[in-house]
Design an enzyme around this catalytic site. Structure first.
Site, PDB file in Angstrom:
ATOM      1  N   CYS A   4      11.172   4.503  -2.225  1.00 32.95           N
ATOM      2  CA  CYS A   4       9.586   4.910  -2.422  1.00 32.95           C
ATOM      3  C   CYS A   4       8.662   5.131  -1.277  1.00 32.95           C
ATOM      4  O   CYS A   4       8.914   4.245  -0.180  1.00 32.95           O
ATOM      5  CB  CYS A   4       8.888   3.628  -3.165  1.00 32.95           C
ATOM      6  SG  CYS A   4       7.020   3.527  -3.348  1.00 32.95           S
ATOM      7  N   CYS A   7       6.103   2.578   0.047  1.00 31.66           N
ATOM      8  CA  CYS A   7       6.651   1.498   0.437  1.00 31.66           C
ATOM      9  C   CYS A   7       7.265   1.562   1.846  1.00 31.66           C
ATOM     10  O   CYS A   7       7.273   0.755   2.817  1.00 31.66           O
ATOM     11  CB  CYS A   7       7.887   0.730  -0.422  1.00 31.66           C
ATOM     12  SG  CYS A   7       7.411  -0.020  -1.895  1.00 31.66           S
ATOM     13  N   HIS A  46       5.104  -3.491  -4.291  1.00 30.11           N
ATOM     14  CA  HIS A  46       5.354  -2.138  -5.108  1.00 30.11           C
ATOM     15  C   HIS A  46       4.786  -2.434  -6.341  1.00 30.11           C
ATOM     16  O   HIS A  46       5.453  -3.260  -7.311  1.00 30.11           O
ATOM     17  CB  HIS A  46       6.850  -1.791  -4.955  1.00 30.11           C
ATOM     18  CG  HIS A  46       7.150  -0.593  -5.668  1.00 30.11           C
ATOM     19  ND1 HIS A  46       6.994   0.815  -5.222  1.00 30.11           N
ATOM     20  CD2 HIS A  46       7.634  -0.394  -7.087  1.00 30.11           C
ATOM     21  CE1 HIS A  46       7.355   1.589  -6.154  1.00 30.11           C
ATOM     22  NE2 HIS A  46       7.651   1.019  -7.331  1.00 30.11           N
ATOM     23  N   ASN A  86      -4.860   8.129 -10.268  1.00 25.15           N
ATOM     24  CA  ASN A  86      -3.989   8.880 -11.225  1.00 25.15           C
ATOM     25  C   ASN A  86      -2.767   7.945 -11.722  1.00 25.15           C
ATOM     26  O   ASN A  86      -2.404   7.072 -11.000  1.00 25.15           O
ATOM     27  CB  ASN A  86      -3.213  10.097 -10.531  1.00 25.15           C
ATOM     28  CG  ASN A  86      -4.366  10.980 -10.092  1.00 25.15           C
ATOM     29  OD1 ASN A  86      -5.438  11.258 -10.812  1.00 25.15           O
ATOM     30  ND2 ASN A  86      -3.963  11.697  -8.888  1.00 25.15           N
ATOM     31  N   GLY A  92      -1.465  12.826 -13.707  1.00 26.66           N
ATOM     32  CA  GLY A  92      -1.511  13.589 -12.613  1.00 26.66           C
ATOM     33  C   GLY A  92      -0.653  12.890 -11.293  1.00 26.66           C
ATOM     34  O   GLY A  92      -0.574  13.122 -10.465  1.00 26.66           O
ATOM     35  N   HIS A  97       3.825   4.596  -6.594  1.00 22.59           N
ATOM     36  CA  HIS A  97       3.390   3.422  -6.108  1.00 22.59           C
ATOM     37  C   HIS A  97       1.704   3.195  -6.258  1.00 22.59           C
ATOM     38  O   HIS A  97       1.200   4.265  -5.554  1.00 22.59           O
ATOM     39  CB  HIS A  97       3.870   3.212  -4.609  1.00 22.59           C
ATOM     40  CG  HIS A  97       3.405   2.108  -3.976  1.00 22.59           C
ATOM     41  ND1 HIS A  97       4.335   1.299  -3.180  1.00 22.59           N
ATOM     42  CD2 HIS A  97       2.242   1.349  -3.695  1.00 22.59           C
ATOM     43  CE1 HIS A  97       3.754   0.185  -2.662  1.00 22.59           C
ATOM     44  NE2 HIS A  97       2.705   0.354  -2.941  1.00 22.59           N
ATOM     45  N   HIS A  99      -1.870   3.732  -6.165  1.00 17.35           N
ATOM     46  CA  HIS A  99      -2.880   3.996  -4.923  1.00 17.35           C
ATOM     47  C   HIS A  99      -4.093   4.542  -5.484  1.00 17.35           C
ATOM     48  O   HIS A  99      -4.319   4.968  -6.520  1.00 17.35           O
ATOM     49  CB  HIS A  99      -2.403   5.118  -4.114  1.00 17.35           C
ATOM     50  CG  HIS A  99      -1.798   6.209  -4.673  1.00 17.35           C
ATOM     51  ND1 HIS A  99      -0.667   6.210  -5.575  1.00 17.35           N
ATOM     52  CD2 HIS A  99      -2.290   7.567  -5.056  1.00 17.35           C
ATOM     53  CE1 HIS A  99      -0.472   7.451  -6.015  1.00 17.35           C
ATOM     54  NE2 HIS A  99      -1.588   8.023  -5.542  1.00 17.35           N
ATOM     55  N   HIS A 101      -7.372   6.766  -4.334  1.00 19.47           N
ATOM     56  CA  HIS A 101      -7.859   7.904  -3.713  1.00 19.47           C
ATOM     57  C   HIS A 101      -9.350   7.328  -3.301  1.00 19.47           C
ATOM     58  O   HIS A 101     -10.174   6.972  -4.337  1.00 19.47           O
ATOM     59  CB  HIS A 101      -7.848   9.065  -4.292  1.00 19.47           C
ATOM     60  CG  HIS A 101      -6.453   9.751  -4.828  1.00 19.47           C
ATOM     61  ND1 HIS A 101      -5.626  10.606  -3.893  1.00 19.47           N
ATOM     62  CD2 HIS A 101      -5.562   9.284  -5.817  1.00 19.47           C
ATOM     63  CE1 HIS A 101      -4.747  10.903  -4.438  1.00 19.47           C
ATOM     64  NE2 HIS A 101      -4.535   9.890  -5.671  1.00 19.47           N
TER      65      HIS A 101
HETATM   66  P1  5GP Z   1      -0.878  11.081  -6.688  1.00 16.37           P
HETATM   67  O1  5GP Z   1      -1.025  12.578  -7.300  1.00 16.37           O
HETATM   68  O2  5GP Z   1       0.435  10.331  -6.979  1.00 16.37           O
HETATM   69  O3  5GP Z   1      -2.231  10.111  -7.080  1.00 16.37           O
HETATM   70  O4  5GP Z   1      -1.207  11.274  -5.137  1.00 16.37           O
HETATM   71  C1  5GP Z   1      -0.129  11.080  -4.370  1.00 16.37           C
HETATM   72  C2  5GP Z   1      -0.705  11.491  -3.022  1.00 16.37           C
HETATM   73  O5  5GP Z   1      -0.182  11.211  -1.958  1.00 16.37           O
HETATM   74  C3  5GP Z   1      -1.143  13.268  -2.878  1.00 16.37           C
HETATM   75  O6  5GP Z   1      -2.551  13.267  -2.559  1.00 16.37           O
HETATM   76  C4  5GP Z   1      -0.337  13.383  -1.460  1.00 16.37           C
HETATM   77  O7  5GP Z   1      -0.995  14.364  -0.627  1.00 16.37           O
HETATM   78  C5  5GP Z   1       0.002  12.125  -0.747  1.00 16.37           C
HETATM   79  N1  5GP Z   1       1.156  11.885  -0.286  1.00 16.37           N
HETATM   80  C6  5GP Z   1       2.375  12.217  -0.797  1.00 16.37           C
HETATM   81  N2  5GP Z   1       3.553  11.789   0.159  1.00 16.37           N
HETATM   82  C7  5GP Z   1       2.777  11.593   1.467  1.00 16.37           C
HETATM   83  C8  5GP Z   1       3.306  10.790   2.768  1.00 16.37           C
HETATM   84  O8  5GP Z   1       4.346  10.864   2.949  1.00 16.37           O
HETATM   85  N3  5GP Z   1       2.321  10.544   3.465  1.00 16.37           N
HETATM   86  C9  5GP Z   1       1.058  10.627   3.029  1.00 16.37           C
HETATM   87  N4  5GP Z   1       0.148  10.110   3.973  1.00 16.37           N
HETATM   88  N5  5GP Z   1       0.581  10.692   1.865  1.00 16.37           N
HETATM   89  C10 5GP Z   1       1.481  11.283   1.054  1.00 16.37           C
HETATM   90 ZN    ZN Z   2       6.485   1.462  -3.566  1.00 16.47          ZN
END
Ligand code: 5GP
Ligand code: ZN
Length: 107
Positions: A4, A7, A46, A86, A92, A97, A99, A101
């Site tokens: 992950c 993680c 996680h 999301n 989306g 993991h 999160h 935004h």
């Molecule tokens: P999701 O679509 O899962 O809600 O958003 C994942 C977010 O994680 C995306 O906005 C993407 O740009 C960000 N992201 C993906 N991999 C990495 C990474 O390795 N480092 C950082 N800082 N952001 C990441």
């Molecule tokens: Zn994780």
């Protein structure tokens, strides 16, 4: 969760631009920002997604939600900001993991 990416960021195995950290959570800049300020707030634990949480996570999620405006303010978003989560492929979600935004434009 060795595979992950978030993680690994929480474990400092891969770098990220961290803006806030405590025992429970970590906040860092999104690598591909969709707004002038685009942060991701994650639990260090996680959790796959919001669809996977239960009553045992109420305290952790409450702490995170209460921390959001403080982090936003500290990053120039005192005038206002957007949050979104999301959940699942249909929502989306790309990184599985949980999160939050945090996005906005400093004024
Ligand atoms: P999701 O679509 O899962 O809600 O958003 C994942 C977010 O994680 C995306 O906005 C993407 O740009 C960000 N992201 C993906 N991999 C990495 C990474 O390795 N480092 C950082 N800082 N952001 C990441
Ligand atoms: Zn994780």
């Amino acid at each position: 969760m060795t595979d992950c990416i978030f993680c690994k960021i929480a474990d400092k195995q891969i770098p990220a631009d961290i803006v806030y950290e405590d025992n429970d959570m970590l906040c860092f800049k999104d690598i591909n920002p969709a707004a002038p300020v685009h942060l991701l707030l994650i639990p260090k634990q996680h959790l796959v997604s919001l669809a996977e949480v239960g009553p045992e996570h109420e305290a952790l999620l409450g702490k995170m939600m209460v921390k959001v405006p403080e982090i936003a303010e500290a990053n120039g978003l005192g005038y206002g900001f957007k949050t979104h989560i999301n959940t699942g492929k249909g929502g989306g979600q790309e990184v599985f993991h949980l999160h939050i935004h945090i996005m906005g434009r400093p004024v």
